[in-house]
Design an enzyme around this catalytic site. Structure first.
Site: not given
Ligand SMILES: *Cc1c(COP(=O)(O)O)cnc(C)c1O
Length: 411
Positions: A196, A221-222, A370
């Site tokens: 991930d 979106y990050k 953070r």
């Molecule tokens: C932000 C994040 C997600 C977000 O998942 P969504 O399905 O977009 O809400 C998933 N895994 C990690 C490790 C994250 O930091």
């Protein structure tokens, strides 16, 4: 701590300094939360206006062909591929990270039908663990979800491990796995690995293919700045694409959706992991946002990210001594991503007070502050200014105000 003069000099010689102008940022605000929601690239607003008025408004359904909406997920995937060390035909933008993980995990387990263990880390982002729990139920609870501490992952691998599923950079501490080493170790046991990249993609150069990765998912979106709820992405190494069978076998993953064949026949390649009609507006925002990376050397971006976070860590040292913040992020550059985290028992109220002073970071339960360092729009001088404002919050006890104790729904 460097003097502000040093920081101004660093800003002047920063090869990425000009990128900041490509973002819309409120005057005076220091945004240290690009790891949670990336800032808005100015070109996105204009582009969306055009997509809405001209493509949707004027060309209507013809836009699927005329403006290439039907291939948009692949085009966006190809732009992301460059940032994560993949080939353009190995990545597709779709769905959310959670849904992509569901799709990829199920498909990966199908490639290891005789094995019974999904291995992950107990501190993994909760949605990743919840998805694994749901997958386990769906498959009749025949699998064990083995959750261990980060430093025990390697030892927990064995010949029963079907899939090792990890988030490269820990969402709380910023701790970063050695992707190459763990991928190799898992594969030596015959396991498949899903990475991930939520806190990796767009934050530093990722080398999926050089690490011989199997699968990956990540967030739009990050650091990629695709906007709130932007489509996520998934990566399937080319060598797995032909054998991968999606459970969510939707028409957008069919070989020829417009034949309206009653029977599913998977598309070639990573496209088979698509499910339904893509959210064209959101995908268009992400598409345009990714253009800010087009002329960016990711190694240069990494150097700036490390420098920013190192300066912040150094500058925090006196505040740690005086006010009891505890650094959770590894000092070793190789072992961290682009964010820095501190524990403090009053973390929530302190972060709210700091936000009121115009420095946006975030809070993660139970006690973590953070700070994310997105190198495309942060200046070195912002680090000094953020530290100064935090010092004020602590020295004047601003965080003690009652209004900073009330927990909002989103922290
Ligand atoms: C932000 C994040 C997600 C977000 O998942 P969504 O399905 O977009 O809400 C998933 N895994 C990690 C490790 C994250 O930091």
């Amino acid at each position: 701590m460097s003097t502000p003069v040093d920081l101004l000099a660093l800003d002047r010689s920063d090869p990425l300094a000009h990128k900041r102008e490509e973002f819309a940022l409120p005057e005076g605000l220091i945004y240290l939360d690009g790891n949670s929601l990336g800032a808005l690239p100015k070109a996105v607003a204009e582009h969306l206006e055009q997509v809405v008025r001209q493509q949707w408004g004027r060309d209507l359904i013809q836009s699927w062909n005329k403006h290439g909406w039907i291939e948009l997920a692949e085009r966006v995937g190809a732009k992301i591929a460059r940032l994560i060390g993949a080939e353009p035909d190995e990545v597709v933008a779709a769905d959310s990270t959670s849904v992509n993980l569901f799709k990829v995990l199920l498909a990966a387990l199908r490639l290891r039908p005789e094995r019974r263990v999904i291995l992950s880390d107990i501190d993994n982002f909760p949605t990743d663990l919840y998805i694994a729990q749901g997958v386990r139920q769906l498959l009749g609870e025949r699998h064990e979800l083995r959750l261990v501490k980060k430093d025990q992952v390697e030892a927990a691998l064995d010949d029963q491990t079907a899939v090792l599923m990890l988030t490269e950079v820990d969402y709380r501490s910023g701790w970063r796995y050695d992707m190459a080493a763990l991928t190799r170790q898992a594969q030596e046991h015959g396991a498949l690995v899903i990475w991930d990249l939520a806190h990796s993609a767009g934050a530093f150069p990722v080398q999926l293919n050089a690490c011989n990765a199997d699968f990956a998912v990540g967030c739009g979106y990050k650091y990629l700045c695709g906007g709130p709820g932007a489509p996520a992405f998934l990566y399937v190494a080319r060598r797995h694409q032909g054998a991968l069978l999606p459970f969510l076998s939707g028409w957008m993953g069919h070989r020829s959706p417009f034949d309206f064949d009653p029977f599913y026949d998977p598309a070639e390649g990573v496209q088979r992991m698509k499910v339904g009609t893509p959210p064209v507006l959101s995908l268009s925002a992400l598409d345009k946002a990714l253009d800010v990376f087009a002329d960016v050397d990711m190694e240069q971006l990494r150097r700036k990210s490390l420098r920013l976070s190192e300066l912040f860590i150094e500058g925090m040292e006196p505040l740690c001594a005086k006010y009891g913040f505890k650094l959770l992020t590894p000092r070793e550059a190789e072992r961290r991503g682009s964010q820095v985290a501190y524990a403090h028992p009053e973390g929530y109220a302190i972060m709210q007070a700091l936000i009121a002073e115009g420095v946006i970071g975030d809070f993660r339960a139970p006690n973590i502050l953070r700070f994310g360092f997105a190198p495309l729009y942060l200046r070195y001088r912002d680090v000094a200014e953020a530290l100064e404002r935090l010092e004020r919050v602590m020295a004047q006890g601003l965080w003690k105000a009652e209004r900073f104790r009330e927990r909002a729904k989103v922290t």
